[in-house]
Motif scaffolding. Structure first.
Motif, PDB file in Angstrom:
ATOM      1  N   THR A  27       7.010 -47.123  48.359  1.00 19.25           N
ATOM      2  CA  THR A  27       8.241 -46.957  47.588  1.00 19.25           C
ATOM      3  C   THR A  27       9.096 -45.826  48.156  1.00 19.25           C
ATOM      4  OG1 THR A  27       7.110 -47.730  45.592  1.00 19.25           O
ATOM      5  CG2 THR A  27       9.184 -46.549  45.284  1.00 19.25           C
ATOM      6  N   LEU A  28       8.446 -44.726  48.526  1.00 21.88           N
ATOM      7  CA  LEU A  28       9.180 -43.604  49.108  1.00 21.88           C
ATOM      8  C   LEU A  28       9.806 -43.984  50.448  1.00 21.88           C
ATOM      9  CD1 LEU A  28       6.745 -40.624  48.341  1.00 21.88           C
ATOM     10  CD2 LEU A  28       8.907 -41.161  47.204  1.00 21.88           C
ATOM     11  N   VAL A  29       9.075 -44.775  51.249  1.00 20.35           N
ATOM     12  CA  VAL A  29       9.608 -45.214  52.532  1.00 20.35           C
ATOM     13  C   VAL A  29      10.837 -46.096  52.328  1.00 20.35           C
ATOM     14  CG1 VAL A  29       9.131 -46.608  54.588  1.00 20.35           C
ATOM     15  CG2 VAL A  29       7.399 -45.031  53.732  1.00 20.35           C
ATOM     16  N   VAL A  30      10.750 -47.035  51.395  1.00 24.62           N
ATOM     17  CA  VAL A  30      11.894 -47.913  51.110  1.00 24.62           C
ATOM     18  C   VAL A  30      13.085 -47.098  50.620  1.00 24.62           C
ATOM     19  CG1 VAL A  30      12.711 -49.789  49.646  1.00 24.62           C
ATOM     20  CG2 VAL A  30      10.428 -49.910  50.657  1.00 24.62           C
ATOM     21  N   PHE A  31      12.824 -46.116  49.769  1.00 23.64           N
ATOM     22  CA  PHE A  31      13.900 -45.260  49.253  1.00 23.64           C
ATOM     23  C   PHE A  31      14.544 -44.455  50.391  1.00 23.64           C
ATOM     24  CE2 PHE A  31      15.260 -41.133  47.443  1.00 23.64           C
ATOM     25  CZ  PHE A  31      16.252 -41.602  46.593  1.00 23.64           C
ATOM     26  N   ALA A  32      13.713 -43.914  51.304  1.00 21.19           N
ATOM     27  CA  ALA A  32      14.252 -43.151  52.431  1.00 21.19           C
ATOM     28  C   ALA A  32      15.072 -44.044  53.352  1.00 21.19           C
ATOM     29  CB  ALA A  32      13.109 -42.498  53.212  1.00 21.19           C
ATOM     30  N   THR A  38      22.665 -46.102  53.815  1.00 20.07           N
ATOM     31  CA  THR A  38      23.848 -46.194  52.953  1.00 20.07           C
ATOM     32  C   THR A  38      24.522 -44.852  52.670  1.00 20.07           C
ATOM     33  OG1 THR A  38      22.455 -46.043  50.954  1.00 20.07           O
ATOM     34  CG2 THR A  38      22.922 -48.244  51.827  1.00 20.07           C
ATOM     35  N   TRP A  39      23.945 -43.746  53.073  1.00 25.29           N
ATOM     36  CA  TRP A  39      24.508 -42.437  52.741  1.00 25.29           C
ATOM     37  C   TRP A  39      25.774 -42.169  53.567  1.00 25.29           C
ATOM     38  CZ3 TRP A  39      22.845 -38.833  49.126  1.00 25.29           C
ATOM     39  CH2 TRP A  39      23.441 -37.576  49.195  1.00 25.29           C
ATOM     40  N   ASP A  40      26.809 -41.722  52.868  1.00 23.60           N
ATOM     41  CA  ASP A  40      28.042 -41.238  53.507  1.00 23.60           C
ATOM     42  C   ASP A  40      28.620 -42.262  54.495  1.00 23.60           C
ATOM     43  OD1 ASP A  40      30.100 -39.467  53.985  1.00 23.60           O
ATOM     44  OD2 ASP A  40      29.029 -38.410  55.590  1.00 23.60           O
ATOM     45  N   GLU A 295      15.219 -37.580  60.093  1.00 29.58           N
ATOM     46  CA  GLU A 295      16.483 -37.949  60.718  1.00 29.58           C
ATOM     47  C   GLU A 295      17.621 -37.939  59.691  1.00 29.58           C
ATOM     48  OE1 GLU A 295      18.955 -38.913  63.885  1.00 29.58           O
ATOM     49  OE2 GLU A 295      16.844 -38.307  63.885  1.00 29.58           O
ATOM     50  N   PHE A 296      17.328 -38.372  58.459  1.00 29.43           N
ATOM     51  CA  PHE A 296      18.350 -38.356  57.407  1.00 29.43           C
ATOM     52  C   PHE A 296      18.799 -36.931  57.099  1.00 29.43           C
ATOM     53  CE2 PHE A 296      19.115 -37.720  52.835  1.00 29.43           C
ATOM     54  CZ  PHE A 296      20.264 -38.468  52.680  1.00 29.43           C
ATOM     55  N   ILE A 297      17.842 -36.026  56.942  1.00 27.78           N
ATOM     56  CA  ILE A 297      18.181 -34.630  56.651  1.00 27.78           C
ATOM     57  C   ILE A 297      18.940 -34.011  57.814  1.00 27.78           C
ATOM     58  CG2 ILE A 297      17.202 -32.342  56.244  1.00 27.78           C
ATOM     59  CD1 ILE A 297      14.900 -33.727  54.762  1.00 27.78           C
ATOM     60  N   LEU A 298      18.467 -34.283  59.022  1.00 29.80           N
ATOM     61  CA  LEU A 298      19.087 -33.678  60.200  1.00 29.80           C
ATOM     62  C   LEU A 298      20.500 -34.203  60.424  1.00 29.80           C
ATOM     63  CD1 LEU A 298      18.051 -31.689  62.412  1.00 29.80           C
ATOM     64  CD2 LEU A 298      17.625 -33.680  63.832  1.00 29.80           C
ATOM     65  N   GLN A 299      20.702 -35.496  60.205  1.00 31.28           N
ATOM     66  CA  GLN A 299      21.985 -36.108  60.533  1.00 31.28           C
ATOM     67  C   GLN A 299      23.005 -36.009  59.409  1.00 31.28           C
ATOM     68  OE1 GLN A 299      21.633 -40.052  62.212  1.00 31.28           O
ATOM     69  NE2 GLN A 299      23.663 -40.668  61.509  1.00 31.28           N
ATOM     70  N   HIS A 300      22.553 -36.184  58.169  1.00 35.31           N
ATOM     71  CA  HIS A 300      23.501 -36.303  57.054  1.00 35.31           C
ATOM     72  C   HIS A 300      23.603 -35.054  56.182  1.00 35.31           C
ATOM     73  CE1 HIS A 300      24.152 -40.505  57.913  1.00 35.31           C
ATOM     74  NE2 HIS A 300      22.858 -40.762  57.835  1.00 35.31           N
ATOM     75  N   ASN A 303      23.747 -31.596  59.489  1.00 32.94           N
ATOM     76  CA  ASN A 303      24.684 -31.772  60.605  1.00 32.94           C
ATOM     77  C   ASN A 303      24.261 -30.994  61.856  1.00 32.94           C
ATOM     78  OD1 ASN A 303      26.505 -33.492  59.217  1.00 32.94           O
ATOM     79  ND2 ASN A 303      27.382 -31.705  58.184  1.00 32.94           N
ATOM     80  N   PHE A 304      22.919 -30.844  62.050  1.00 28.99           N
ATOM     81  CA  PHE A 304      22.438 -30.196  63.264  1.00 28.99           C
ATOM     82  C   PHE A 304      22.631 -31.134  64.446  1.00 28.99           C
ATOM     83  CE2 PHE A 304      19.154 -27.114  61.228  1.00 28.99           C
ATOM     84  CZ  PHE A 304      20.215 -26.368  60.742  1.00 28.99           C
ATOM     85  N   SER A 305      22.943 -30.547  65.591  1.00 27.44           N
ATOM     86  CA  SER A 305      23.144 -31.354  66.791  1.00 27.44           C
ATOM     87  C   SER A 305      21.870 -31.501  67.614  1.00 27.44           C
ATOM     88  CB  SER A 305      24.225 -30.722  67.674  1.00 27.44           C
ATOM     89  OG  SER A 305      23.859 -29.403  68.042  1.00 27.44           O
ATOM     90  N   THR A 306      20.793 -30.792  67.229  1.00 23.95           N
ATOM     91  CA  THR A 306      19.556 -30.872  67.990  1.00 23.95           C
ATOM     92  C   THR A 306      18.826 -32.179  67.705  1.00 23.95           C
ATOM     93  OG1 THR A 306      17.515 -29.691  68.505  1.00 23.95           O
ATOM     94  CG2 THR A 306      18.154 -29.793  66.196  1.00 23.95           C
ATOM     95  N   ARG A 307      17.858 -32.503  68.540  1.00 21.78           N
ATOM     96  CA  ARG A 307      17.106 -33.733  68.369  1.00 21.78           C
ATOM     97  C   ARG A 307      15.960 -33.529  67.389  1.00 21.78           C
ATOM     98  NH1 ARG A 307      16.586 -36.072  74.586  1.00 21.78           N
ATOM     99  NH2 ARG A 307      18.800 -36.533  74.879  1.00 21.78           N
ATOM    100  N   LEU A 308      15.659 -34.579  66.650  1.00 21.32           N
ATOM    101  CA  LEU A 308      14.576 -34.521  65.668  1.00 21.32           C
ATOM    102  C   LEU A 308      13.246 -34.235  66.343  1.00 21.32           C
ATOM    103  CD1 LEU A 308      13.448 -34.975  62.796  1.00 21.32           C
ATOM    104  CD2 LEU A 308      13.358 -37.422  63.335  1.00 21.32           C
ATOM    105  N   SER A 309      13.030 -34.791  67.534  1.00 24.16           N
ATOM    106  CA  SER A 309      11.744 -34.613  68.213  1.00 24.16           C
ATOM    107  C   SER A 309      11.461 -33.140  68.506  1.00 24.16           C
ATOM    108  CB  SER A 309      11.732 -35.414  69.510  1.00 24.16           C
ATOM    109  OG  SER A 309      12.771 -34.991  70.372  1.00 24.16           O
TER     110      SER A 309
END
Length: 330
Positions: A27-32, A38-40, A295-300, A303-309
């Motif tokens: 359920t958490l995976v589907v929500f994420a 759909t965010w922003d 990736e959601f936290i980092l991108q949306h 707004n960090f420009s670094t890579r998630l990895s």
């Protein structure tokens, strides 16, 4: 290989069985996933979904591959601080990229057929694992340990070869190579994703059909053999599955060393069972949740420009050091 650390104690929630914990995690995976897609939304919905879905599929495939490969490797080695990276896969990937940049040049490397490159990298990693098994494994736990030690030596050899190639590159070639060595989830060809999805689907079926035998492998070679398990065949199958999963993930996005260690340790703590019919899907879903939410936290949100990895490897490395220090105190 003897277990280097004590097995993580699962968190006991009397009201939640392993099945319900899996359902909650799903359920958490589907929500994420829904939040990520759909965010922003600033453009049209169809364009946004098409743009984000490719990266999302990459995140899901890598989360499944790395987490499952690490879990299988720890089952085989009976060691909770080892990852498939000990076999030198990451170092071999770096060496392959280095040689390609040196021989083809910047233009040739950037225009190289992605399917041929992906196939070559995957085939070389699987072939390396098969050769090590054929030459070094003699059907007992000691030879398995020896094979893993040989993997460390080969990893050092590949790293030394890469360091030599680095010195032969000009600054432009070195910059292109450095960019290729950081795992990225954005620039993956859709056809490669389809091929990888098909291979991983077959792998998932094979895992489900053998999950009971994987439970027996946890008992060690002597106990597994006395229970009628073909130990040598299981070792070969696990090594092949690990090689396929790691090579697919590495060839798609690049090396991700400590991510699997972090996710699998949490899976042992949270799954509520050591049975692989629960552990495998739990670790895979937890890996997917970690990458998608990260990736959601980092991108949306940040707004960090670094890579998630880079962030994952940083915290994963700290987690690995914490495990070592904790075992030393114990």
């Amino acid at each position: 290989m003897t277990e280097a650390v004590s097995r993580p104690r699962p968190l006991h929630w009397p009201t939640l069985t392993p099945g319900w914990r899996l359902a909650l995690l799903l359920t958490l995976v589907v929500f994420a996933i829904a939040l990520y897609l759909t965010w922003d939304i600033k453009a049209s919905l169809a364009f946004t979904l098409k743009y984000r879905s490719k990266k999302l599929i990459t995140l899901l495939l890598v989360g499944f591959s790395v987490s499952t490969a690490t879990l299988l490797f720890q089952t085989l080695s009976q060691n909770r601080i080892l990852t498939p990276g000990i076999m030198g896969f990451d170092a071999l990937y770096v060496l392959i990229q280095s040689i390609l940049v040196l021989t083809l040049g910047v233009i040739g490397f950037n225009t190289l057929n992605p399917y041929m490159k992906w196939g070559m990298e995957t085939a070389l990693m699987i072939l390396a694992m098969l050769m090590m098994y054929r030459l070094l494994f003699r059907g007992n736990q000691q030879s398995l340990q020896f094979m893993m030690l040989a993997g460390i030596i080969f990893g050092v050899l590949f790293s030394s070869g890469s360091a030599l190639v680095f010195r032969l590159l000009d600054p432009t070639q070195f910059g292109v190579l450095q960019d290729a060595l950081f795992a990225t989830f954005a620039a993956v060809d859709p056809i490669l994703l389809q091929i990888s999805f098909g291979v991983l689907a077959v792998t998932a079926v094979a895992l489900w059909r053998t999950h009971a035998r994987l439970d027996v492998m946890l008992l060690g070679q002597n106990s597994a053999t006395s229970l009628g398990l073909n130990y040598n065949a299981m070792v070969l199958m696990i090594l092949l599955l690990v090689a396929i999963l790691v090579s697919l993930s590495t060839a798609l996005v690049g090396p991700v060393s400590f991510f699997g260690l972090l996710v699998v340790h949490l899976a042992y703590r949270l799954a509520g069972s050591y049975q692989h019919r629960f552990l495998i899907p739990f670790a895979a879903l937890l890996g997917m949740l970690t990458l998608v939410s990260g990736e959601f936290i980092l991108q949306h949100l940040t707004n960090f420009s670094t890579r998630l990895s880079i962030i994952i490897e940083f915290f994963g490395g700290l987690f690995f050091l914490a495990l070592i220090i904790r075992q030393g105190k114990a």
